[in-house]
Structure formats: C-alpha cells, structure tokens
Scaffold this motif. Structure first.
Motif: not given
Length: 58
Positions: A34-38
């Motif tokens: 999720g953090l990579s996507d963000l």
C-alpha cells in the motif's frame, strides 16, 4: 489549476487520501504494498503540500 494539496488520514489498517483541487479520494492498505502504491501515486501528482493526520495513538 492551483497548488496540489494531499491530506492523509492514518488509520489502523489503511491510509485514506484526499487530493485537492482534483477532488480525488482513495485508500491504500497500511502495509508495504500500500505504501509503495501511495508513493507512486504521489510522485505522479507532484503535490505542493502533504498533510498527515494520525489519530487514536498513531
């Protein structure tokens, strides 16, 4: 269009994200993927300001 501002609300399982002036809203999981996507989404937006609100002891 004016400056791009991003607000992030930190929850236990996810990050709720709102983008102005686009009026865009999305959520990502509060994990590595999720953090990579963000990060990828924010890099594409090139925000002028990012504000983070952590509530509930985060």
């Amino acid at each position: 269009m004016g400056p791009v501002c991003v607000g992030i609300d930190v929850c236990k399982a996810r990050l709720d994200v709102h983008v102005l002036p686009q009026g865009q809203a999305f959520a990502v999981a509060r994990d590595g993927a999720g953090l990579s996507d963000l990060v990828a989404r924010l890099q594409a937006l090139g925000p002028d300001l990012v504000a983070i609100e952590a509530t509930g002891g985060f």
